[in-house]
Structures are given as structure tokens and as C-alpha cells.
Enzyme design. Sequence first.
Site, short mmCIF file in Angstrom:
data_model
loop_
_atom_site.label_atom_id
_atom_site.label_comp_id
_atom_site.label_asym_id
_atom_site.label_seq_id
_atom_site.Cartn_x
_atom_site.Cartn_y
_atom_site.Cartn_z
N CYS A 43 -9.27 -3.68 -10.30
CA CYS A 43 -8.85 -2.44 -9.65
C CYS A 43 -7.49 -2.58 -8.97
O CYS A 43 -7.04 -1.68 -8.29
CB CYS A 43 -9.90 -1.96 -8.65
SG CYS A 43 -10.17 -3.13 -7.31
N HIS B 242 0.82 -1.21 0.00
CA HIS B 242 0.00 0.00 0.00
C HIS B 242 0.85 1.26 0.00
O HIS B 242 0.42 2.31 -0.46
CB HIS B 242 -1.00 -0.03 1.16
CG HIS B 242 -2.13 -0.97 0.86
ND1 HIS B 242 -2.15 -2.25 1.33
CD2 HIS B 242 -3.23 -0.82 0.09
CE1 HIS B 242 -3.23 -2.85 0.86
NE2 HIS B 242 -3.90 -2.01 0.11
N GLU C 128 -10.35 -11.35 -4.48
CA GLU C 128 -8.90 -11.21 -4.27
C GLU C 128 -8.33 -12.37 -3.47
O GLU C 128 -7.16 -12.34 -3.08
CB GLU C 128 -8.56 -9.84 -3.65
CG GLU C 128 -9.45 -9.39 -2.53
CD GLU C 128 -9.18 -7.95 -2.09
OE1 GLU C 128 -8.21 -7.34 -2.54
OE2 GLU C 128 -9.95 -7.46 -1.25
N ASN D 264 -3.74 -7.31 -6.69
CA ASN D 264 -2.60 -7.24 -5.76
C ASN D 264 -2.69 -8.35 -4.73
O ASN D 264 -1.71 -9.07 -4.47
CB ASN D 264 -2.60 -5.90 -5.02
CG ASN D 264 -2.66 -4.73 -5.97
OD1 ASN D 264 -2.23 -4.85 -7.11
ND2 ASN D 264 -3.20 -3.62 -5.52
N ASP D 265 -3.87 -8.49 -4.16
CA ASP D 265 -4.02 -9.56 -3.17
C ASP D 265 -4.22 -10.92 -3.84
O ASP D 265 -3.75 -11.93 -3.32
CB ASP D 265 -5.22 -9.25 -2.25
CG ASP D 265 -4.82 -8.27 -1.17
OD1 ASP D 265 -3.73 -8.45 -0.59
OD2 ASP D 265 -5.56 -7.32 -0.91
C1 PEP Z 1 -5.99 -5.40 -4.57
O1 PEP Z 1 -5.76 -6.20 -3.67
O2 PEP Z 1 -5.66 -5.57 -5.76
C2 PEP Z 1 -6.72 -4.15 -4.27
C3 PEP Z 1 -7.13 -3.34 -5.22
O3 PEP Z 1 -6.89 -3.83 -2.96
P1 PEP Z 1 -5.68 -3.30 -2.05
O4 PEP Z 1 -4.49 -3.05 -2.97
O5 PEP Z 1 -6.12 -2.06 -1.39
O6 PEP Z 1 -5.45 -4.43 -1.13
MG MG Z 2 -6.76 -5.93 -1.77
#
Ligand code: PEP
Ligand code: MG
Length: 574
Positions: A506, A194, A435, A458-459
Site C-alpha cells: 500500500c 505525506h 514497514e 514508503n517507510d
Molecule cells: C508506507 O509507509 O508505505 C505507508 C503506506 O504508510 P504511510 O505512507 O502513511 O507512512
Molecule cells: Mg508508513
Amino acid sequence: MSFTLHGIAVSSGIAIGHAHLISHTSLEVAHYTLPKQLIADEIARFDAALLATRNEFASLRSNRPTHAAAEFDAFLELHQMILDDPLLSIAPRQMIANEYCNAEWALKTQTETLVAQFDQFEDAYLRERQTDVTQVAERLLKQLLGQPGHQLPPARHDIETIVVAHDLSPADLIQFKPNQYAAFITDVGGATSHTAIVARSLNRPCVVGLHHARELVREDDLLILDGQQGVLIVNPDKLILAEYKLRQSEWELDRKKLKRLRSARANTLDGTIIELHANIEKPEDIIEVKENGATGIGLFRSEFLFLNRDSLPDEEEQFEAYRASAEGMDEQPVVIRTFDLGGDKQLNGTKRVANNPALGLRAIRFCLAEPQLFRIQMRALLRATHYGNVKILIPMLSSVSELNQTLQFIAATKKSLDDEGIPYDRGVKIGGMIEIPAAALALNVFAKKLDFLSIGTNDLIQYTLAIDRTDEEVAHLYDPLHPAVLHLLSHIIGTCNRIGVPVSVCGEMAGELEYTRLLLGFGLRQFSMFSAQVPSIKQRVLTTNLPEIASLTQKILRADDPMKIRELLARLNS
Ligand code: PEP
Ligand code: MG
């Protein structure tokens, strides 16, 4: 002396400026031995820091806001008492004298002893006071390190300033928003942490995972940071400096040209409309969203409203933030995610106690475990739906029972608003983030019960490949092109398209040019990314012909050799 370090590139652009070292906010300090003749000076340094901290408390007390609650006084009194505890105010002096160690080390060691004592208390209230001990010790440590209070250093406007830190939490970095730092570098961190995400949203070059930059770089060193290549050049010679100045102006010119695409529609060559939305952390980010021509907010990470503060935002404050976003985007969609706290985003005063925070009480798990907090947010969110096109997104769903519980919670909150006659959009769309691989594999049930889905790559990658996204030691294994990841993505997007449930990506993959055509080939029609990247992705969309990329995308999906996948991807992007 000139030297170069290589790290993980997380936010593009070239910055040239002077180093400004900032300290780690936790009690991670160096340990070194001093010669006997310097011991008296070291003790004097400790005493000066102690006095400065006492003065800081005195000034907090005399500048106490008139409307401040009685708790403020009680809190100050408690912190002063902790500061006066012999273990913090006397024992470190003795340790410096006996062991010839530096003051920071003595403070850290004695703080740990004091924290351990608090840990022994039967009484839960007293046990929890160890957080206060750590906060007081941090305040004292910052004095020792020459950085008073919890203030961030002011940006210097006469020269470009590059922040150099061992580590920056997302909460640290978000505080830089109003300031004009040229770039950020850290020793630790991964590309989709993050912290990296916030750096991108600040639209500043950033390189993480530089390992020893904080030790090797000195205050005011001249730095060149190439956020595209992940390269840091310290004290460059004239030729290198001239070369990078040229590259920097070329890069800025390219960005300006791309911004001309702002009002163009993102259509592929064959005429398919693609939605390009933006990710934000605060309502103020909407200015940039508009400047870059995004046509909606695909992810408002609402948890950033909760960071860097000692009290939590109440319903009114949250409502105002959500309403401002809804109104700021006119009738364009604004997807607000319920707070994803836990993991690498912690509330003030809470410590990471879980062994594996990413697998612990995070996101929807945390919300359901804290129904009072969740209710406040849900009321604020629902109320905001009356003022624009707001949709609610639930993070990190893994099981159907969790989803059912959440939906019941939303229904109950709606009912309480009905009872009070408070307006909200009765047709508000509720979406879920996919995710966690379990949710991706059991997709049908989530797709049936929700109005839309959003893929958090990402997750999804972190959990599929068992790679901590914040850990630079395993960052090289974080691979969006791993066949398992590609199959999951194609499965989620394909299934949603087949059954008619809107789906977007996203996660950071949505903003990486390398993957735009691949995702389009999988059938993705909605992307959400950091604002500054929208023009580049739009340009890629405008030059893509969907029928032409179909077979190559399928070949990539069938390939299992990493080299082959990369070779095919290069062809797709050529
Ligand atoms: C993700 O996990 O891709 C996501 C958009 O959420 P974050 O990056 O805030 O965990
Ligand atoms: Mg996430």
C-alpha cells in the site's frame, strides 16, 4: 523574466495558472535591514498587525457560538493576555527602532524570548503554555504577512491558481481538498512524504524540493507546472505556453481514455486476478475510488480525521466516518489503519520535540502510549465492522511484544463491547503493516499472529536505507530498486504466499507503473494506491503475462549493479 526550476515530481499532470504565494505556518521568516527613513513605516505596519489581531479576537468573542464551552472564553482570554504581553506588543517595536530590522524578524526574536521564559516554569501547566505563545505569535505574523486568521486563501475561480509555498504539512494540504487549486509546489519535501501523498490523492500536479521557488516566484506570475518531469516554468513565452497547452490536453485525453477501463477486471494475460485497491484519507474520497474502478480500500489513513482541529474526534464521530466508508464500499473490503500520528503528522498544539520524529513516538507506539485515545478509536472501528467488510490494520509494528500488547488491547475492547451488548464482527480481520526492516526480517511471527499483512514501502525504504522521506536533500538516495529493498520485498511477498497469509503493498510503489511488473513477478496479487492511478496500473496488469516475466524478475533480484538493475527493469517494462 522567464526561468525554469527543477524539483522532485510527485504528482503527474500539467497545470497552467497564476502563482498564489502562501506563507509557512511556522515562525520561519526572512531577516532584512531597513533604511532609517522606513523605520516609522515599519513600526506602523507592526502596530496595524497588532490592532488587526486584537480585532480578530474581539470578533471571535462576539461571534462565539452559543453552545461553546466555557473553555472557549478562557482560551480567548489567555490568548489576548499573551498578545498584550509587552514582549509581544512593545518589544518588537523597540527592536525595529533600535536594530532597523523588519517587523517579522523582531516578532520572531521576541517570541523566542517569551517562549524561553515559559520554558523555565517549574509548573508543567504553565510550561505547556508556550504552545499558546507560539499560536498567538503565528496569528500576529499572519497579519503581518497580509494573511488574516487561520483561513486559507480562497481559490480564484476565474483563473487557474497554483499554490506556491516554502513548505506544506500534510495537515495544510488536506485543507485544500474542497478547493479547486490547479497545482501545488513547495521548496522542500520528498517524493513519499505525506504531503506528496495527499497531493496525489487530490489528483493535482505537484512538484516538491524546488529549493527557492517561494523566493523567486512572485504573486500572479504565470506558471507552467509539469508534474511528471518535476519542471516549473515561470512566465513562459508564447511558444512554450502553446506547446504545454497541447501537452496538457493530450494528457487529459489519455486520462479520459484510461477511465474507460473502470469496470474491466484486472486480469493478467494468463488469467490471474489482481486486486487493485485505493488509499484514502477521508470517507468522501470514496467517490473517486469508485470513479476509478478500485475494488476496495486497501488503506484508510485514519489519522487525517485528527488533523487541523483543536479538539479530537470522539467515538461517535469516528464511528460515523468508518461506518460511512464501510457502507459506501458496499461489501468490498475497507482496510482502516489505526491512526499513524507522530512523524510528519502532528496534532494541533503539539510540536515536534523528538530529534528524529520518524524514529520516535509514531503510529502504534503513539497509540499504545495514549491508551485513552486508542480505546476510543478501537471501539469506533469495531462498531463499524458491523456495517460492512471492515478490516483493521496496525501501522509500524517492530516487535512481537508490541504486537501482543495491541492484540490484547483489541481483545479487551471487544470484551467491553460484549459487556455493553454492542454488535461488531467477531471474525474481524486484524492485519499489520510491514514497514520496518526488523518486522520484515522477523516476518514469521507477525504472519502467524495476524490475518493479513500490508507492506508500507514508503517507510520500509526510509528505514532500510536510513533516508528521511521528507528531506529533499537526500531524496536522490531514496531508491526502491536498491537490492536490499528488492530482497526484503521479495522475501515478504514470497513468505506470505508460501504460508498462505494475504499480503498487499500500500506504499507509493504500488501506484508506480515502473514497478508493477516487478511486484507481480515477486508474487504480489494485491495493490493499493491513490485512486487516480488505478486505471493506469490496471492497463499495465492487462498487458502482463506472468510466466513470461518470471525469469527476468529473478535476474533483477540477483543483480547488484544499479545500472544493470535499471537496464533489466526497462526490458521487463518494454
Ligand atoms: C508506507 O509507509 O508505505 C505507508 C503506506 O504508510 P504511510 O505512507 O502513511 O507512512
Ligand atoms: Mg508508513
